[in-house]
Scaffold this motif. Structure first.
Motif: not given
Length: 232
Positions: A24-25, A29-30, A36-39, A61-64
């Motif tokens: 999940t971590i 991170l992905l 970030y890269r999409g921004g 991922a945070i909710l999972i």
């Protein structure tokens, strides 16, 4: 009382919980990296999809990680949106599907191994929904990638105008260019000449130092002897 005790032990630290937390971590991170890269891509005038997908992946991922079923459904909605966007963006191009769908399909499949943990710790997770998101949708993505690759509808022919529009290059014996222009091979003529020069010098020294031993050298090398003119 026994059932409550077993459920409490099931929620305790274990190998499955540890692996689930690590994975999940990694997904979080992905998602953060993709956002970030999409921004940066959006700032440069590119497509906003990657920033949106990265944000959705990070939140899911945070909710999972917090063991909330909403994270699974958010992940499924983002995956389905990605699938629809890839079809709209690429049409029937299997090579264009690979960077848009392959990574998400590979990312989803390992979640299938954590179904016993999800069934135990997620209160509102349904088996059919979970296997559809993490199993059926990745299979559908893989089929969408492979079918255009093995069953193309169009055949791309070479452009004949490139042969006339390509600038002429001077002929050189040292460089050989492939017909498509992607490969150039350079012959080592200078090295060959140097080796021949050194060989000639060595033979000259041998003949100069040992004239009687090198009388039959030309004949041994296959060089026919010169005819001597008859002296009057």
């Amino acid at each position: 009382m026994i059932a409550v005790k077993q459920r409490t032990l099931g929620r305790g630290p274990g190998v499955s919980n540890f692996l689930f937390g690590v994975y999940t971590i990694l997904v979080a991170l992905l998602g953060a990296s993709l956002a970030y890269r999409g921004g940066a891509l959006v700032a440069a005038g590119g497509s906003p999809y990657y920033a949106m997908m990265g944000t959705a992946l990070l939140l899911s991922a945070i909710l999972i990680g917090l063991k909330q079923a909403r994270g699974i459904y958010l992940y499924g909605a983002a995956s389905l949106a990605t699938y629809a966007w890839a079809i709209w963006e690429s049409g029937y191009d299997g090579w264009a599907f690979i960077p848009r769908l392959a990574w998400l399909a590979v990312l989803s499949v390992p979640f299938l191994a954590f179904w016993p943990l999800v069934r135990r710790d997620f209160s509102n997770a349904k088996r059919s929904h979970y296997f559809t998101i993490m199993g059926l949708l990745p299979i559908l993505m893989a089929i969408t990638i492979l079918v255009p690759l093995f069953f193309p509808t169009t055949v791309h022919l070479a452009d004949s105008t490139l042969a006339t529009t390509r600038p002429e290059q001077p002929f050189s014996r040292n460089t050989v260019t492939s017909p498509d222009g992607n490969c150039r091979v350079t012959r080592r003529n200078q090295l060959d000449r140097l080796c021949r020069l050194q060989l000639g010098q060595s033979l000259f020294r041998s003949i100069a130092n040992h004239p009687f031993e090198c009388v039959g050298l030309g004949e041994s090398l296959g060089i026919p002897p010169r005819r001597r003119e008859a002296t009057r």
